[in-house]
Design an enzyme around this catalytic site. Structure first.
Site, PDB file in Angstrom:
ATOM      1  N   GLU A   1      -0.335 -12.057  10.904  1.00 45.36           N
ATOM      2  CA  GLU A   1      -1.563 -11.260  10.979  1.00 45.36           C
ATOM      3  C   GLU A   1      -2.751 -12.084  11.484  1.00 45.36           C
ATOM      4  O   GLU A   1      -3.489 -11.652  12.361  1.00 45.36           O
ATOM      5  CB  GLU A   1      -1.877 -10.674   9.600  1.00 45.36           C
ATOM      6  CG  GLU A   1      -3.177  -9.891   9.579  1.00 45.36           C
ATOM      7  CD  GLU A   1      -3.470  -9.275   8.227  1.00 45.36           C
ATOM      8  OE1 GLU A   1      -2.690  -9.460   7.274  1.00 45.36           O
ATOM      9  OE2 GLU A   1      -4.519  -8.582   8.111  1.00 45.36           O
TER      10      GLU A   1
ATOM     11  N   GLU B   1      -8.004  -3.142  -2.794  1.00 50.50           N
ATOM     12  CA  GLU B   1      -8.211  -2.452  -1.520  1.00 50.50           C
ATOM     13  C   GLU B   1      -7.889  -0.961  -1.629  1.00 50.50           C
ATOM     14  O   GLU B   1      -7.230  -0.384  -0.766  1.00 50.50           O
ATOM     15  CB  GLU B   1      -7.385  -3.120  -0.408  1.00 50.50           C
ATOM     16  CG  GLU B   1      -7.773  -4.572  -0.200  1.00 50.50           C
ATOM     17  CD  GLU B   1      -7.085  -5.271   0.958  1.00 50.50           C
ATOM     18  OE1 GLU B   1      -5.941  -4.918   1.273  1.00 50.50           O
ATOM     19  OE2 GLU B   1      -7.707  -6.184   1.535  1.00 50.50           O
TER      20      GLU B   1
ATOM     21  N   ASP C   1      -7.375 -14.870   2.087  1.00 44.34           N
ATOM     22  CA  ASP C   1      -6.430 -13.933   2.694  1.00 44.34           C
ATOM     23  C   ASP C   1      -5.653 -14.506   3.871  1.00 44.34           C
ATOM     24  O   ASP C   1      -5.906 -14.118   5.018  1.00 44.34           O
ATOM     25  CB  ASP C   1      -7.179 -12.671   3.140  1.00 44.34           C
ATOM     26  CG  ASP C   1      -6.239 -11.521   3.438  1.00 44.34           C
ATOM     27  OD1 ASP C   1      -5.017 -11.702   3.292  1.00 44.34           O
ATOM     28  OD2 ASP C   1      -6.731 -10.444   3.811  1.00 44.34           O
TER      29      ASP C   1
ATOM     30  N   ASN D   1       0.888  -1.169   0.000  1.00 47.31           N
ATOM     31  CA  ASN D   1       0.000   0.000   0.000  1.00 47.31           C
ATOM     32  C   ASN D   1       0.921   1.212   0.000  1.00 47.31           C
ATOM     33  O   ASN D   1       1.525   1.556   1.014  1.00 47.31           O
ATOM     34  CB  ASN D   1      -0.890   0.015   1.250  1.00 47.31           C
ATOM     35  CG  ASN D   1      -1.926  -1.104   1.221  1.00 47.31           C
ATOM     36  OD1 ASN D   1      -2.425  -1.488   0.165  1.00 47.31           O
ATOM     37  ND2 ASN D   1      -2.253  -1.631   2.387  1.00 47.31           N
TER      38      ASN D   1
ATOM     39  N   ARG E   1     -15.677 -13.620  -2.860  1.00 43.71           N
ATOM     40  CA  ARG E   1     -14.306 -13.099  -2.860  1.00 43.71           C
ATOM     41  C   ARG E   1     -13.300 -14.180  -3.247  1.00 43.71           C
ATOM     42  O   ARG E   1     -12.294 -13.882  -3.894  1.00 43.71           O
ATOM     43  CB  ARG E   1     -14.005 -12.528  -1.470  1.00 43.71           C
ATOM     44  CG  ARG E   1     -12.559 -12.135  -1.286  1.00 43.71           C
ATOM     45  CD  ARG E   1     -12.398 -11.282  -0.061  1.00 43.71           C
ATOM     46  NE  ARG E   1     -11.000 -11.205   0.352  1.00 43.71           N
ATOM     47  CZ  ARG E   1     -10.564 -10.542   1.408  1.00 43.71           C
ATOM     48  NH1 ARG E   1     -11.429  -9.887   2.170  1.00 43.71           N
ATOM     49  NH2 ARG E   1      -9.291 -10.504   1.712  1.00 43.71           N
TER      50      ARG E   1
ATOM     51  N   GLU F   1      -5.074 -23.531  14.973  1.00 42.49           N
ATOM     52  CA  GLU F   1      -6.267 -23.823  14.178  1.00 42.49           C
ATOM     53  C   GLU F   1      -7.388 -24.375  15.072  1.00 42.49           C
ATOM     54  O   GLU F   1      -8.557 -24.048  14.890  1.00 42.49           O
ATOM     55  CB  GLU F   1      -5.885 -24.847  13.102  1.00 42.49           C
ATOM     56  CG  GLU F   1      -7.027 -25.207  12.173  1.00 42.49           C
ATOM     57  CD  GLU F   1      -6.617 -26.279  11.153  1.00 42.49           C
ATOM     58  OE1 GLU F   1      -5.698 -27.078  11.449  1.00 42.49           O
ATOM     59  OE2 GLU F   1      -7.225 -26.311  10.070  1.00 42.49           O
TER      60      GLU F   1
HETATM   61  O1  GCW Z   1      -4.425  -9.379   4.695  1.00 35.73           O
HETATM   62  C1  GCW Z   1      -4.609  -8.107   4.154  1.00 35.73           C
HETATM   63  C2  GCW Z   1      -4.133  -7.145   5.173  1.00 35.73           C
HETATM   64  C3  GCW Z   1      -3.790  -5.797   4.594  1.00 35.73           C
HETATM   65  C4  GCW Z   1      -2.822  -6.001   3.439  1.00 35.73           C
HETATM   66  C5  GCW Z   1      -3.511  -6.868   2.389  1.00 35.73           C
HETATM   67  C6  GCW Z   1      -2.613  -7.176   1.201  1.00 35.73           C
HETATM   68  C7  GCW Z   1      -1.013  -4.618   2.731  1.00 35.73           C
HETATM   69  O2  GCW Z   1      -5.115  -7.019   6.171  1.00 35.73           O
HETATM   70  O3  GCW Z   1      -3.207  -5.030   5.619  1.00 35.73           O
HETATM   71  O4  GCW Z   1      -2.391  -4.786   2.881  1.00 35.73           O
HETATM   72  O5  GCW Z   1      -3.862  -8.102   2.961  1.00 35.73           O
HETATM   73  O6  GCW Z   1      -2.128  -8.298   1.137  1.00 35.73           O
HETATM   74  O7  GCW Z   1      -2.416  -6.337   0.349  1.00 35.73           O
END
Ligand code: GCW
Length: 758
Positions: free
Chosen positions: A439, A332, A411, A249, A382, A590
């Protein structure tokens, strides 16, 4: 600890090497690095480092050797029971040392040497057809009873050095058979999501759990060269050879790293270069507008093309070995080609054309989906998005474009199926993206060793058992037809065999996109916040080098290097305890979090801790659809979103039916009643209760085990882990109680074992 914890380069790990007489032969920046490492180790442990060409050193003062030709055998580590058929060590048959006319003499005498690290040349020939180590590989052999590392290129010598460190005393074992080592893929990259400015919401490092950035602080470059150098050593010792230094980003200040602030990137590149690490940069697709003052960033606009070409020329003038651009576009909120009605191939190719004359790469992320979804709309999925967007573009990307695909379709959840995009684009270079920063896996407050999770992804065979694996796709061997034609050495489907070279390694290998991971380090003294999270960073590099390697063997290696026997009170106890705490920690995580692959029951925003409905009525497209009767997402062709059809057979059929779908992914693919019976024999609801109770018990046991190390290892490390385990216990209990209570209230089904649910 001003320069940070030594991590897996504990000084004691250098003792075996540092107490010997070592000769280094060859020239170049990376060979200087090798010599410098050897010299430091020797200064610390009483050995002697010499460089050929120096007085009284070199092949000339070594008598001709009677070379011991031999077969190349797999190096089996303490946990790795079976020889690996793969990349890191070639199995079985390749003689490495057929040259009997050159090599050291006096090797064992007072005037000789105990170890040689040499670039192959007339003075140090060696090896024969079929055994060339390539640009980054090396041979570990013996001459006249002296261990010799031979490489064709300086990077190989550097990796050979760190291999010796890993082997410790056993490198000098006279019975060790010759081996050839080469990486399975040429691109092993870490992406930093570091911001230059502190972002008002995401902070200095987006999804960073280890303090600030090691590169930037409050809008400026930190310029901490010592720390960066240490980082470069750690990365090289794990096998990583590329990094991007800023967040995907790309905000206003960070955009300028490409132009006005390029010097700061160049300074980082200067520190990392001696360790064979290339620097890449995340750039904004809107750069021609925000930096170039053009009215458009349309990739088909001539002025835009010229701007990228000219800007890129300036980058290479400053950083001749610059790696390339990393781009998150139309994702995003980031700008991208969709704004101009152009495809992602158009978008990536304009950058690729600018980079091509200089040998640079574009890493183009496939993480493109609608993040303004309406939760009422059950037809948008998604998980489908990346495949819908990118699969039709196969064959349209330039050769220097790598499509960077998250390992799962949604994700980085603790459990997802493998992204079908990875199997859908045989004419495109594909990189698999992992997330080392935790994360969604406990944010470096929970112990969660991810090696086993990555291994499952890398081994997955999208065209069915026996066919090529995801590791093959990343190495450039892809498609349902089996091994690519230019790989005569490959010894079986699914194996990353001797031909597993990426671009530039030996010219004959397939061209893949390699492996990429989001980094987990910061300015924390232990690098990663949780000291045990260092193992994830190490494991990423090692598995990128050799995806066939057993992740528990990698963990064992990490333990040996980080807690060397000579530096701990009770090495056996340390090893045993770390395995007990870490081996199964991903599956443990998990167990106490979102069940059966459904994912995303996390707190919105920071993604830590449970909130079952946190994302249920939001715009992000991550739903579980739990009601009184059942839970899960119907992604079947027959009645759901049709996502299962994005997989080739047999998986399209396996995932389509709730009967054949693997338990751990059931709720990812199907909406089922709570009394649905799993393959395990349990019902879905009872499975939820049982795993959540079991997960907490396991964490309590982990904490108990850890206490055995009080007074045995470094006190600061002990305390930091102990403190995090307390938090892990608290958080796991929170997860257990919220998940169990939620599903008990929804379903009304009591726990068969009458445990406490609120
Ligand atoms: O998992 C998500 C995260 C975002 C991240 C995005 C991505 C950098 O919550 O913070 O942005 O993926 O992979 O681009």
């Amino acid at each position: 600890m001003s320069d940070g914890n030594a991590a897996w380069l504990h000084p004691e790990a250098f003792r075996p090497l540092g107490s010997r007489r070592v000769l280094v032969h060859g020239a170049g920046v990376l060979v200087d690095t090798v010599f410098d490492e050897v010299a430091r180790a020797c200064a610390a442990y009483g050995g002697r480092a010499r460089r050929s060409g120096e007085a009284a050193a070199g092949p000339t003062d070594l008598a001709p050797a009677s070379a011991s030709a031999g077969a190349v055998n797999a190096d089996t580590g303490p946990v790795d029971a079976a020889p690996s058929p793969a990349g890191q060590v070639d199995a079985g048959t390749v003689p490495t040392d057929a040259d009997a006319d050159a090599g050291p003499a006096d090797a064992g005498s007072d005037t000789g040497v105990d170890l040689v690290l040499a670039l192959r040349d007339a003075a140090w020939p060696g090896a024969v057809d079929g055994a060339a180590p390539g640009d980054e590989g090396f041979l570990l052999t013996r001459r006249d009873d002296v261990p010799v590392v031979l490489a064709d290129a300086p990077a190989g010598l550097l990796y050979g050095l760190f291999h010796l460190v890993r082997l410790g005393e056993s490198a000098f074992d006279a019975t060790r058979p010759p081996q050839r080592h080469r990486p399975a893929t040429a691109l092993r990259m870490l992406d930093h999501w570091d911001n230059v400015d502190v972002h008002p919401v995401m902070g200095q490092v987006e999804r960073g759990y280890a303090g600030g950035s090691i590169f930037w602080r409050d809008g400026a470059a930190r310029g901490d060269r010592a720390r960066l150098r240490h980082y470069a050593r750690l990365l090289a010792a794990s096998g990583v050879n590329a990094i991007s230094v800023n967040n995907v980003n790309v905000h206003a200040t960070e955009a300028r790293l490409l132009t006005g602030r390029l010097g700061e990137v160049a300074e980082i590149a200067d520190v990392l270069r001696p360790y064979g690490i290339r620097v890449h940069l995340s750039v904004t697709f809107a750069a021609p507008i925000v930096l170039g003052g053009l009215p458009t960033a349309d990739p088909c606009d001539e002025a835009v093309r010229r701007w990228w070409a000219a800007t890129t020329r300036r980058v290479y003038a400053r950083i001749p070995d610059f790696g390339g651009y990393l781009v998150k576009a139309d994702s995003e909120g980031q700008p991208g080609p969709f704004s101009y009605g152009r495809s992602h191939a158009d978008g990536a190719n304009v950058l690729a054309d600018a980079l091509a004359p200089h040998g640079g790469l574009v890493h183009w992320r496939a993480f493109v989906y609608n993040h303004h979804q309406d939760w009422r709309d059950r037809s948008t999925d998604r998980a489908r998005a990346a495949h819908d967007h990118f699969a039709p573009l196969d064959g349209l990307f330039r050769d220097n474009v790598i499509l960077q695909v998250k390992h799962g379709p949604v994700d980085f959840q603790p459990r997802e199926p493998v992204s079908p995009v990875l199997a859908a684009m045989p004419a495109t270079r594909m990189a698999v993206e992992f997330q080392v920063t935790q994360e969604y896996t406990g944010q470096q407050r929970h112990v969660c060793y991810l090696g086993p999770a990555w291994r499952e992804v890398l081994r997955f065979a999208p065209w069915g058992p026996g066919g090529p694996s995801i590791a093959d796709v990343a190495a450039g061997r892809r498609g349902p037809a089996g091994p690519a034609e230019d790989e005569p050495g490959r010894d079986g489907p699914g194996a990353a065999g001797p031909g597993a070279a990426g671009p530039g390694t030996d010219g004959a290998g397939a061209v893949g996109g390699g492996l990429v991971a989001v980094a987990n380090v910061g300015d924390d003294p232990f690098w990663t916040g949780h000291p045990l999270a260092q193992a994830n960073l190490y494991a990423f590099g090692r598995l990128a080098w050799d995806p066939e390697r057993d992740p528990l063997a990698v963990l064992d290696e990490w333990i040996g290097l980080t807690f060397p026997a000579s530096a701990t009170g009770d090495p056996a106890l340390v090893r045993e305890t770390l395995h007990a705490v870490m081996d199964d920690s991903w599956r443990c995580y998990e167990r106490y979090t979102a069940p059966l692959g459904v994912g995303f029951m996390v707190q919105p925003g920071d993604h830590y801790g449970p909130d079952v409905d946190g994302y249920e009525y939001s715009r992000w497209g991550t739903y579980h659809f739990a009601d009184r009767d059942g839970v899960g997402v119907d992604r079947s062709r027959a009645t759901g979103t049709g996502f299962t059809s994005q997989y080739p057979p047999p998986w399209s059929a396996v995932y389509e039916s709730a009967e054949s779908c693997p338990d751990e992914l059931l709720l990812f693919f199907h909406h089922v009643p709570y009394d649905h019976v799993l393959h395990s024999g349990s019902t879905v609801i009872q499975h939820i209760y049982d795993t959540h109770f079991a997960g907490v018990e396991q964490v309590l046991a982990m904490r108990q085990r850890w206490r055995a190390l009080d007074g045995v290892i470094d006190a600061a490390v002990y305390e930091r882990v102990a403190e995090r385990l307390d938090e892990q216990v608290r958080s796991a209990i929170e997860w257990r109680d919220q998940i169990n209570t939620y599903f008990f209230r929804k379903s009304g089904v009591p726990d068969r074992r009458h445990r406490r649910i609120y």
